[in-house]
Design a protein around this motif. Structure first.
Motif, mmCIF file in Angstrom:
data_model
loop_
_atom_site.group_PDB
_atom_site.id
_atom_site.type_symbol
_atom_site.label_atom_id
_atom_site.label_comp_id
_atom_site.label_asym_id
_atom_site.label_seq_id
_atom_site.Cartn_x
_atom_site.Cartn_y
_atom_site.Cartn_z
ATOM 1 N N MET A 1 6.821 -2.392 -12.900
ATOM 2 C CA MET A 1 6.979 -3.421 -11.856
ATOM 3 C C MET A 1 7.716 -2.836 -10.661
ATOM 4 N N MET A 2 7.353 -3.324 -9.505
ATOM 5 C CA MET A 2 8.105 -2.909 -8.316
ATOM 6 C C MET A 2 9.366 -3.756 -8.208
ATOM 7 N N GLN A 3 10.387 -3.211 -7.577
ATOM 8 C CA GLN A 3 11.630 -3.954 -7.349
ATOM 9 C C GLN A 3 11.356 -5.123 -6.399
ATOM 10 N N ILE A 4 12.161 -6.183 -6.572
ATOM 11 C CA ILE A 4 11.937 -7.381 -5.750
ATOM 12 C C ILE A 4 12.065 -7.075 -4.261
ATOM 13 N N HIS A 5 13.065 -6.258 -3.904
ATOM 14 C CA HIS A 5 13.243 -5.982 -2.465
ATOM 15 C C HIS A 5 12.061 -5.175 -1.910
ATOM 16 N N GLU A 6 11.465 -4.341 -2.765
ATOM 17 C CA GLU A 6 10.285 -3.582 -2.329
ATOM 18 C C GLU A 6 9.103 -4.519 -2.111
ATOM 19 N N ILE A 7 8.923 -5.438 -3.060
ATOM 20 C CA ILE A 7 7.834 -6.409 -2.940
ATOM 21 C C ILE A 7 8.029 -7.254 -1.683
ATOM 22 N N GLU A 8 9.272 -7.659 -1.433
ATOM 23 C CA GLU A 8 9.543 -8.466 -0.227
ATOM 24 C C GLU A 8 9.212 -7.663 1.029
ATOM 25 N N ALA A 9 9.560 -6.388 1.030
ATOM 26 C CA ALA A 9 9.284 -5.543 2.198
ATOM 27 C C ALA A 9 7.771 -5.414 2.424
ATOM 28 N N ILE A 10 7.030 -5.224 1.329
ATOM 29 C CA ILE A 10 5.570 -5.088 1.460
ATOM 30 C C ILE A 10 4.961 -6.424 1.897
ATOM 31 N N LYS A 11 5.473 -7.513 1.332
ATOM 32 C CA LYS A 11 4.982 -8.843 1.736
ATOM 33 C C LYS A 11 5.179 -9.047 3.235
ATOM 34 N N SER A 12 6.319 -8.637 3.758
ATOM 35 C CA SER A 12 6.561 -8.903 5.178
ATOM 36 C C SER A 12 5.661 -8.019 6.049
ATOM 37 N N ILE A 13 5.354 -6.814 5.589
ATOM 38 C CA ILE A 13 4.388 -5.988 6.342
ATOM 39 C C ILE A 13 3.019 -6.676 6.353
ATOM 40 N N LEU A 14 2.647 -7.225 5.189
ATOM 41 C CA LEU A 14 1.305 -7.831 5.066
ATOM 42 C C LEU A 14 1.219 -9.224 5.718
ATOM 43 N N ALA A 15 2.345 -9.719 6.237
ATOM 44 C CA ALA A 15 2.360 -11.076 6.801
ATOM 45 C C ALA A 15 1.529 -11.198 8.082
ATOM 46 N N THR A 16 1.323 -10.077 8.767
ATOM 47 C CA THR A 16 0.465 -10.089 9.969
ATOM 48 C C THR A 16 -0.597 -9.009 9.797
ATOM 49 N N PRO A 17 -1.768 -9.162 10.461
ATOM 50 C CA PRO A 17 -2.865 -8.204 10.268
ATOM 51 C C PRO A 17 -2.446 -6.766 10.593
ATOM 52 N N LYS A 18 -2.795 -5.846 9.691
ATOM 53 C CA LYS A 18 -2.412 -4.446 9.838
ATOM 54 C C LYS A 18 -3.627 -3.537 9.671
ATOM 55 N N LYS A 19 -3.494 -2.323 10.216
ATOM 56 C CA LYS A 19 -4.484 -1.281 9.943
ATOM 57 C C LYS A 19 -4.050 -0.562 8.667
ATOM 58 N N ILE A 20 -4.896 -0.698 7.635
ATOM 59 C CA ILE A 20 -4.501 -0.205 6.298
ATOM 60 C C ILE A 20 -5.552 0.780 5.774
ATOM 61 N N THR A 21 -5.077 1.898 5.232
ATOM 62 C CA THR A 21 -5.980 2.851 4.576
ATOM 63 C C THR A 21 -5.588 2.978 3.110
ATOM 64 N N ILE A 22 -6.604 2.995 2.264
ATOM 65 C CA ILE A 22 -6.383 3.126 0.815
ATOM 66 C C ILE A 22 -7.076 4.405 0.341
ATOM 67 N N ILE A 23 -6.342 5.205 -0.430
ATOM 68 C CA ILE A 23 -6.835 6.545 -0.787
ATOM 69 C C ILE A 23 -6.814 6.774 -2.303
ATOM 70 N N PRO A 24 -7.959 7.146 -2.884
ATOM 71 C CA PRO A 24 -7.988 7.587 -4.292
ATOM 72 C C PRO A 24 -7.824 9.113 -4.336
ATOM 73 N N HIS A 25 -7.720 9.676 -5.540
ATOM 74 C CA HIS A 25 -7.647 11.140 -5.646
ATOM 75 C C HIS A 25 -9.013 11.792 -5.443
ATOM 76 N N ARG A 26 -8.983 13.133 -5.261
ATOM 77 C CA ARG A 26 -10.194 13.917 -5.119
ATOM 78 C C ARG A 26 -10.994 13.808 -6.427
ATOM 79 N N ASN A 27 -12.299 13.943 -6.339
ATOM 80 C CA ASN A 27 -13.179 13.726 -7.495
ATOM 81 C C ASN A 27 -12.840 12.394 -8.168
#
Ligand code: 5GP
Ligand code: MN
Length: 336
Positions: A1-27
């Motif tokens: 589990m992530m820490q509550i303060h980390e989750i709160e920080a991520i929630k506040s970033i996601l509160a407004t539209p953002k440019k987001i990139t998601i990356i998997p590993h090679r192969n």
């Protein structure tokens, strides 16, 4: 589990539209593609500008995943991907523990970025590159971690059939269809929920595992003919040369899962497959074990790799014969 303060920080970033990139590993495998696309379909519903950038091509057996055709391939569209990465405000790296797992070229770009980053991963010994790290080796898949992460963010209402299809894919592939030891009651509860979202679990299984080409089965036959037993070390191993791969018109993903056959023999608790990659000048190796023998340590110590206790990978820069000789010498040494 992530820490509550980390989750709160991520929630506040996601509160407004953002440019987001998601990356998997090679192969990327089923878990890497399932987790990145699952999260992608969540974040899109929140009106973010989201892209998945895979370091290199993903195998055909995953090409039916919803919107996999929108995944950008870094090694194919270098300039476009670099520009997107440099403009990203938030970056998720899923199913890997160190930036070099994206390959040299992509690692070099990722190292220069300053955007907020989130790692979600279940491999051992994570590097500390991310702003927020959700790393837990107790999980059998990154998809199950993403499922919990979505709940922590309070976004479980956004898990629709599409998201559930992606997450189920990684859970079923990384758990060997629910047979590996990290399959827990929590895994089955998670999957029960995903099925309630309307996924067709049997059809997904079919798309993943009953979709081989004729050549792939012939290649499996060749691999099994090449299977060697080392009973004194409770070990088996398989080799595939580049010529053998070529003979059966090898496609990306064709060798996926072959390594597991080596463990299916009674009394065997360690196995490896050695696959020759002439172009890259390396032997790619996969290791699997049953029980306590830690193949992550083995791959790290001897073959420039890593992974999990019972499933890991690595590479050798010697030729195939020399690599096998080295492998057997190490077994003899470790037995002492
Ligand atoms: P596979 O044998 O299926 O390619 O990989 C088994 C596990 O080991 C996966 O979790 C994969 O991410 C990890 N792995 C495979 N190859 C490497 C490698 O070269 N380096 C590291 N660190 N991990 C690897
Ligand atoms: Mn995984």
């Amino acid at each position: 589990m992530m820490q509550i303060h980390e989750i709160e920080a991520i929630k506040s970033i996601l509160a407004t539209p953002k440019k987001i990139t998601i990356i998997p590993h090679r192969n990327p495998d089923g878990d890497a593609m399932g987790s990145t696309l699952g999260l992608y379909h969540i974040l899109k519903q929140l009106q973010h500008d989201v892209v998945v950038i895979a370091p290199n091509e993903f195998p055909d057996f995953l090409a039916w995943l919803p919107e996999s055709e929108k995944v950008l391939i870094f090694e194919r569209s270098f300039d476009t991907c670099k520009a997107i990465l440099e403009k990203s405000e938030l970056i998720f790296t899923l199913d890997f523990n160190a930036l070099h797992r994206t390959g040299d070229q992509m690692e070099n770009v990722l190292k220069t970025l300053t955007a907020t980053s989130v790692m979600i991963d279940h491999h051992q010994a994570p590097d500390g590159y991310a702003t927020y790290t959700f790393s837990d080796t107790a999980y059998g898949s990154t998809c199950q971690m993403v499922y919990d992460f979505i709940h922590q963010l309070g976004l479980e209402n956004l898990i629709n059939k599409t998201v559930a299809t992606c997450l189920y894919t990684g859970i079923v592939t990384d758990s060997g269809s629910f047979r590996f030891p990290k399959t827990t009651s929590a895994t089955h509860k998670c999957v029960a929920n995903l099925i309630e979202k309307g996924i067709n679990n049997s059809e997904i299984h079919n798309l993943l595992f009953d979709n081989s080409s004729y050549n792939r089965l012939l290649l499996l036959g060749k691999a099994l003919q090449n299977l060697k037993m080392l009973p004194e070390y409770k070990t088996t191993y398989i080799t595939l040369t580049q010529d053998e791969l070529n003979e059966f018109g090898h496609q990306k993903g064709d060798t996926e899962g072959i390594v597991n056959y080596g463990l299916s023999i009674k009394g065997i608790d360690f196995t490896a497959i050695f696959i020759e990659h002439k172009e890259e000048g390396i032997i790619k190796i996969s290791f699997r074990s049953q029980g306590d023998f830690d193949v992550n340590q083995f791959a790290r110590k001897h073959f420039n790799g890593g992974g999990h206790i019972n499933a890991a990978g690595g590479k050798s820069f010697l030729n195939l014969d020399e690599t096998i000789q080295q492998f057997i010498a190490i077994l003899a040494e470790e037995k002492k």
